[in-house]
Enzyme design. Structure first.
Site, PDB file in Angstrom:
ATOM      1  N   ASP A   9       0.877  -1.163   0.000  1.00 29.22           N
ATOM      2  CA  ASP A   9       0.000   0.000   0.000  1.00 29.22           C
ATOM      3  C   ASP A   9       0.923   1.225   0.000  1.00 29.22           C
ATOM      4  OD1 ASP A   9      -2.252   1.816   0.643  1.00 29.22           O
ATOM      5  OD2 ASP A   9      -1.261   1.897   2.603  1.00 29.22           O
ATOM      6  N   ASP A  11      -0.084   5.262   0.637  1.00 29.64           N
ATOM      7  CA  ASP A  11      -0.304   6.289   1.663  1.00 29.64           C
ATOM      8  C   ASP A  11      -0.442   5.668   3.047  1.00 29.64           C
ATOM      9  OD1 ASP A  11      -0.694   8.917   0.040  1.00 29.64           O
ATOM     10  OD2 ASP A  11      -1.864   7.412  -1.016  1.00 29.64           O
ATOM     11  N   LYS A 200      -8.387  -4.481  -3.107  1.00 25.73           N
ATOM     12  CA  LYS A 200      -6.952  -4.705  -3.251  1.00 25.73           C
ATOM     13  C   LYS A 200      -6.620  -6.195  -3.213  1.00 25.73           C
ATOM     14  CE  LYS A 200      -5.326  -0.274  -1.416  1.00 25.73           C
ATOM     15  NZ  LYS A 200      -4.427   0.375  -0.444  1.00 25.73           N
ATOM     16  N   ASP A 223      -1.910  -0.305   5.975  1.00 30.30           N
ATOM     17  CA  ASP A 223      -2.215   0.405   7.221  1.00 30.30           C
ATOM     18  C   ASP A 223      -3.693   0.733   7.395  1.00 30.30           C
ATOM     19  OD1 ASP A 223      -2.550   3.820   6.902  1.00 30.30           O
ATOM     20  OD2 ASP A 223      -2.090   2.595   5.165  1.00 30.30           O
ATOM     21  N   ASN A 226      -8.954  -0.290   3.744  1.00 31.15           N
ATOM     22  CA  ASN A 226      -8.981  -0.803   2.373  1.00 31.15           C
ATOM     23  C   ASN A 226      -7.811  -1.736   2.079  1.00 31.15           C
ATOM     24  OD1 ASN A 226      -7.024   1.196   2.298  1.00 31.15           O
ATOM     25  ND2 ASN A 226      -7.713   2.090   0.376  1.00 31.15           N
TER      26      ASN A 226
END
Length: 272
Positions: A9, A11, A200, A223, A226
């Site tokens: 991931d 961000d 995802k 984190d 999603n």
């Protein structure tokens, strides 16, 4: 277990709070890539906003974009395995956005678009302006989302946000009640909406089959909510220290936060 791939991931995970990849992480990704480990970026972002990091990290894998709504091959500049919304679905979402008075961006196959500038976008544009011109993504202002939906070849995601968390939660509940969308919170005041099944985890599963890699041979770092689908399907799901407890509970274990070199430290333990 010999792991063959690492999925990140972006961000809140690969990126620090000021949208940078730590030099320790850059160096470690180069080291494991040189060993033949595939590194793939899995993000809620549009491919144009993933590209600066793809370029920096010198990757050759496609990116999993818009929370698994499509994969994008930067080498031939083509998207594949895409599952966009129908125009009717997009217009239904737009009606709910207007009803609950929340902000949205609409991600098409070509670019990110907005009608109204908000504080999050202002911050985003500041980051864009720090990039070399050839890496700057195009974010288009449009006069009418309805016209955009009519004229676009594909609509992949609504990136909704609001400082009125109650309104955003009500919107999210209304979207979920339609049973045709995935509505996943990517931040405390942001919720991404895509066609149901676009996650995802499913995007990573599709890519793994394409590469003939078993999911048990993949490490995933994330984190946010999603990221849960990805952390759950990977052979090793690693949550960041800044993740909520509910996200950490779905991972194999947690490490330090995204502003520390915890990813580099963990990769060194796992591969070197």
């Amino acid at each position: 277990m010999k792991y063959k791939a690492v999925a990140f991931d972006m961000d809140g995970t690969l990126l620090t709070s000021n949208r940078l990849v730590l030099p320790e992480t850059v160096n470690m990704i180069k080291k494991i890539s040189d060993q033949g480990v595939k590194v793939i970026l899995v993000s809620g972002r549009h491919h144009s906003v993933i590209y600066p990091y793809y370029y920096q990290l010198n990757l050759s894998t496609p990116a999993i974009c818009c929370n698994g709504s499509y994969l994008y091959n930067f080498e031939n500049e083509q998207l594949f395995a895409g599952k966009p919304m129908t125009k009717d679905q997009a217009k239904t979402l737009l009606e709910l956005v207007n009803q609950y008075k929340i902000h949205t961006l609409i991600y098409t196959d070509q670019s990110m678009t907005y009608e109204v500038l908000d504080d999050h976008l202002e911050s985003f544009f500041k980051w864009v302006n720090t990039l070399p011109t050839f890496l700057q993504p195009e974010i288009k202002k449009v006069n009418s989302f309805e016209k955009l939906i009519d004229e676009s070849a594909s609509i992949f995601k609504f990136a909704t946000s609001s400082h009125n968390i109650s309104a955003l939660q009500q919107f999210s509940n209304a979207v979920e009640a339609l049973d045709m969308f995935s509505c996943e919170w990517s931040w405390s005041n942001r919720a991404d909406v895509a066609v149901k099944g676009n996650t995802k985890g499913n995007g990573l599963t599709h890519w793994a089959k394409h590469e003939n890699i078993d999911l048990s041979e993949i490490i995933a770092f994330g984190d946010s909510y999603n990221d849960i689908s990805m952390l759950s399907v990977a052979g090793l799901g690693i949550a960041m220290g800044n993740a909520d407890d509910e996200v950490k509970a779905k991972a194999s274990y947690a490490i330090g936060d995204n502003n520390s070199p915890s990813i580099a430290i963990e990769l060194e333990k796992l591969f070197l």
